[in-house]
Write a protein that holds these residues in place. Sequence first.
Motif, PDB file in Angstrom:
ATOM      1  N   SER A 171      32.180  37.520  34.714  1.00 49.56           N
ATOM      2  CA  SER A 171      31.335  38.430  35.488  1.00 49.56           C
ATOM      3  C   SER A 171      31.637  38.316  36.980  1.00 49.56           C
ATOM      4  O   SER A 171      31.692  39.327  37.696  1.00 49.56           O
ATOM      5  N   LEU A 172      31.843  37.103  37.464  1.00 47.36           N
ATOM      6  CA  LEU A 172      32.184  36.921  38.877  1.00 47.36           C
ATOM      7  C   LEU A 172      33.531  37.557  39.200  1.00 47.36           C
ATOM      8  O   LEU A 172      33.700  38.174  40.255  1.00 47.36           O
ATOM      9  N   ALA A 173      34.484  37.423  38.290  1.00 46.15           N
ATOM     10  CA  ALA A 173      35.785  38.052  38.497  1.00 46.15           C
ATOM     11  C   ALA A 173      35.653  39.571  38.543  1.00 46.15           C
ATOM     12  O   ALA A 173      36.281  40.241  39.375  1.00 46.15           O
ATOM     13  N   SER A 174      34.812  40.127  37.672  1.00 46.64           N
ATOM     14  CA  SER A 174      34.602  41.573  37.656  1.00 46.64           C
ATOM     15  C   SER A 174      33.980  42.044  38.958  1.00 46.64           C
ATOM     16  O   SER A 174      34.342  43.100  39.494  1.00 46.64           O
ATOM     17  N   LEU A 175      33.031  41.261  39.503  1.00 46.05           N
ATOM     18  CA  LEU A 175      32.434  41.610  40.790  1.00 46.05           C
ATOM     19  C   LEU A 175      33.480  41.629  41.893  1.00 46.05           C
ATOM     20  O   LEU A 175      33.504  42.533  42.738  1.00 46.05           O
ATOM     21  N   ARG A 176      34.361  40.632  41.888  1.00 44.39           N
ATOM     22  CA  ARG A 176      35.394  40.567  42.914  1.00 44.39           C
ATOM     23  C   ARG A 176      36.386  41.719  42.779  1.00 44.39           C
ATOM     24  O   ARG A 176      36.861  42.279  43.760  1.00 44.39           O
ATOM     25  N   LEU A 177      36.718  42.093  41.542  1.00 45.46           N
ATOM     26  CA  LEU A 177      37.622  43.232  41.337  1.00 45.46           C
ATOM     27  C   LEU A 177      36.975  44.516  41.838  1.00 45.46           C
ATOM     28  O   LEU A 177      37.648  45.371  42.434  1.00 45.46           O
ATOM     29  N   ARG A 178      35.691  44.653  41.618  1.00 45.20           N
ATOM     30  CA  ARG A 178      34.970  45.831  42.095  1.00 45.20           C
ATOM     31  C   ARG A 178      35.047  45.922  43.629  1.00 45.20           C
ATOM     32  O   ARG A 178      35.105  47.018  44.201  1.00 45.20           O
ATOM     33  N   GLU A 179      35.047  44.752  44.275  1.00 45.31           N
ATOM     34  CA  GLU A 179      35.116  44.714  45.738  1.00 45.31           C
ATOM     35  C   GLU A 179      36.546  44.789  46.262  1.00 45.31           C
ATOM     36  O   GLU A 179      36.770  44.790  47.476  1.00 45.31           O
ATOM     37  N   GLY A 180      37.526  44.832  45.344  1.00 51.94           N
ATOM     38  CA  GLY A 180      38.917  44.884  45.764  1.00 51.94           C
ATOM     39  C   GLY A 180      39.494  43.538  46.160  1.00 51.94           C
ATOM     40  O   GLY A 180      40.598  43.476  46.717  1.00 51.94           O
ATOM     41  N   LYS A 181      38.787  42.464  45.873  1.00 51.62           N
ATOM     42  CA  LYS A 181      39.245  41.118  46.238  1.00 51.62           C
ATOM     43  C   LYS A 181      39.946  40.499  45.029  1.00 51.62           C
ATOM     44  O   LYS A 181      39.404  39.637  44.326  1.00 51.62           O
ATOM     45  N   ARG A 182      41.177  40.953  44.800  1.00 52.24           N
ATOM     46  CA  ARG A 182      41.897  40.575  43.581  1.00 52.24           C
ATOM     47  C   ARG A 182      42.314  39.118  43.566  1.00 52.24           C
ATOM     48  O   ARG A 182      42.365  38.488  42.505  1.00 52.24           O
ATOM     49  N   ALA A 183      42.660  38.562  44.706  1.00 55.17           N
ATOM     50  CA  ALA A 183      43.068  37.151  44.743  1.00 55.17           C
ATOM     51  C   ALA A 183      41.910  36.246  44.331  1.00 55.17           C
ATOM     52  O   ALA A 183      42.091  35.291  43.567  1.00 55.17           O
ATOM     53  N   GLU A 184      40.693  36.558  44.822  1.00 55.50           N
ATOM     54  CA  GLU A 184      39.524  35.760  44.427  1.00 55.50           C
ATOM     55  C   GLU A 184      39.219  35.960  42.949  1.00 55.50           C
ATOM     56  O   GLU A 184      38.850  35.013  42.244  1.00 55.50           O
ATOM     57  N   ALA A 185      39.359  37.198  42.478  1.00 54.09           N
ATOM     58  CA  ALA A 185      39.129  37.465  41.057  1.00 54.09           C
ATOM     59  C   ALA A 185      40.096  36.653  40.204  1.00 54.09           C
ATOM     60  O   ALA A 185      39.713  36.090  39.170  1.00 54.09           O
ATOM     61  N   GLN A 186      41.343  36.567  40.634  1.00 52.73           N
ATOM     62  CA  GLN A 186      42.343  35.816  39.880  1.00 52.73           C
ATOM     63  C   GLN A 186      41.964  34.343  39.774  1.00 52.73           C
ATOM     64  O   GLN A 186      42.119  33.723  38.714  1.00 52.73           O
ATOM     65  N   SER A 187      41.449  33.777  40.852  1.00 51.11           N
ATOM     66  CA  SER A 187      41.079  32.349  40.808  1.00 51.11           C
ATOM     67  C   SER A 187      39.964  32.110  39.793  1.00 51.11           C
ATOM     68  O   SER A 187      39.943  31.093  39.103  1.00 51.11           O
ATOM     69  N   TYR A 188      39.022  33.061  39.684  1.00 54.65           N
ATOM     70  CA  TYR A 188      37.983  32.945  38.657  1.00 54.65           C
ATOM     71  C   TYR A 188      38.595  33.050  37.263  1.00 54.65           C
ATOM     72  O   TYR A 188      38.226  32.313  36.348  1.00 54.65           O
ATOM     73  N   LEU A 189      39.534  33.978  37.095  1.00 54.70           N
ATOM     74  CA  LEU A 189      40.122  34.198  35.771  1.00 54.70           C
ATOM     75  C   LEU A 189      40.921  32.989  35.299  1.00 54.70           C
ATOM     76  O   LEU A 189      40.972  32.708  34.098  1.00 54.70           O
ATOM     77  N   VAL A 190      41.561  32.289  36.228  1.00 57.68           N
ATOM     78  CA  VAL A 190      42.277  31.067  35.848  1.00 57.68           C
ATOM     79  C   VAL A 190      41.299  30.052  35.261  1.00 57.68           C
ATOM     80  O   VAL A 190      41.584  29.395  34.250  1.00 57.68           O
ATOM     81  N   GLN A 191      40.122  29.934  35.872  1.00 60.55           N
ATOM     82  CA  GLN A 191      39.102  29.032  35.329  1.00 60.55           C
ATOM     83  C   GLN A 191      38.597  29.522  33.972  1.00 60.55           C
ATOM     84  O   GLN A 191      38.331  28.720  33.073  1.00 60.55           O
TER      85      GLN A 191
END
Length: 610
Positions: free
Chosen positions: A373-393
Amino acid sequence: MSILLLLVGLACVKRPVDYEREYAKQLAPKKLEVSSAPSSGPVRTLRVRVYVDSDYRDQVLLWRSSIVSQLQRASAVVRGPLGVTFELDSTHPWERRSSDSELDATLSELEALDPGEDVDLVIGLVSHLKGFTASQHHLGMARMFGRHCVLREMGNAEEVGYIMRALTHLPADERDSLAHELKLHKETSVLLHEWAHTLGAIHVQNSHWMMYPEYGKNQAAFAPQTMELLAVSLRHLPQARRDAEARRAWARELKEKLASIQWSDWDGPEKDQAVAWLDGIASGRTALERGPVPLPPVDRQRIDEVLALDKQGRFEVAAQQLEPVARRHPDHEDVQALACYVATRAAPGLPATRERCEAAAARFPRHPGPLISLASLRLREGKRAEAQSYLVQVRQRAEARQETNPDQWAELAVLFKETGSVTWAEQVAAKASGVKEVGKVLTWATQMRRWMALPPDPETSGVPVEREGDLIRAAKEVEAQLDKGTATKAEAKLQWLTREFPRAVVVQVLRCEVHLRAGRVGPARAECRKAVAAHDEAVNAHFILGWLAVNAGSRQEARTHLERVIALEPLHADAWRLLAEQYRAAGMRDALMELKGRYRVQFARELPVG
């Protein structure tokens, strides 16, 4: 004299090898390590309560005596090194059928049936599988730091049938004996494997040991490092299950033990998750037992209604309906993960939504849902690098969480795709074969590798896996700036790309395009030729070279590059059109007709050329 020579000759003739008995020896399991030396201290008795479901009772005739024997065999393995034995407290019929049930659901049923607070271990015995498997996850299941486990009956007909067919010339009693020996070995090994999980033991990477994720007949003992963990937990239990301070002391010592033992067989996400969990227990943030307690029927029904509302797109109503359930169950990881998810659907822009998901991610380090869910929020905001760090976890948690299903892996693959993480998207998609969305992810990954001239091997590409998204986003930005005609910004970003990824082939492709747009044909051709020499699947470099060859009148070179473009990227319509014109100009009627037919199949329309 001749008789003596004959006798000597007969003595020298080797007896024929009995291959079936030799093969039977290979099939036989390794003897479980049983210490003949007594424990250095008093032997402690662990009381075990057993529930036996209807299928198991149908499959095992003398099931009560079988349970006693199983506990005795397990006791023989741990009595010497750990100073404990298992003792049957009681057995109870469990009126349920289990033939087709999943073990995680069965384990939840058992936990709801009997909390087991007055015994050391509660075991549920259920049906054998219809097919053969070596996966510990399918043979038995226990929660880390719990007190329950479920075990399947091990007399698998398919496995027994294999032995009978493979050793058909041996006497029936020998074949039966081998099948029985394998069954007893598997029963004991799987029981000890799952019991060790309840004491905090994690999987190992060496198949020689019993904590390996797959059962093997060569497994005869726990690794010494696992024994150290088990000894720590046994010193603290059962007091640590009853007293908060004892529980924190146990978690601190076990965490220190895990951290102090440097052993490559433990390296990976499962160890990290165990350390995080123990840190939560030591600080009082996390409950002891890992895994949710089954919800009351009324709350289960409410959650079903919430999920239905979510499917209907009624996100705000779903969030309102779920809130009372979330307040009643603050320690239920699935409820809190769902509350986080519903909040991201109903109010993705509110800071409170992110705070809720971050709290759930920290509180339940085993559950991947809040991080998704946090990764999806970051993708919605266009912050793909932060989303990727969540997805790795998320990936680490999903790999440590045995019950992750193909649909969940597919969802993760789609999210990795959104961040431009080509390799990770491919790797996760491979765990979800058969799911519809996965095919689209793999097609995207193939196209992206070709457009970005990105070979699969990071050593060859010069691009670390974790930075593929950075490369792709920067390359697309250069393309966008060139399309806008802002050459200065494109050059600045290309310089950044060159500095960050000096060996990336896409840098040469982009230089080629910059030169071409500036009218520098010679340098453009040179850069694109370097690109295809470094990576023959650099589709855009092939197209530019084909276009340059068309304009230079080099028809053979043009056809070579344009044919390669179509092979790599069948949707490149401009390449089809240019190639058709080259075939027509060269009088290659058969090739042109064949190309038109392929185009018709690919695009369901006629190729726009005479």
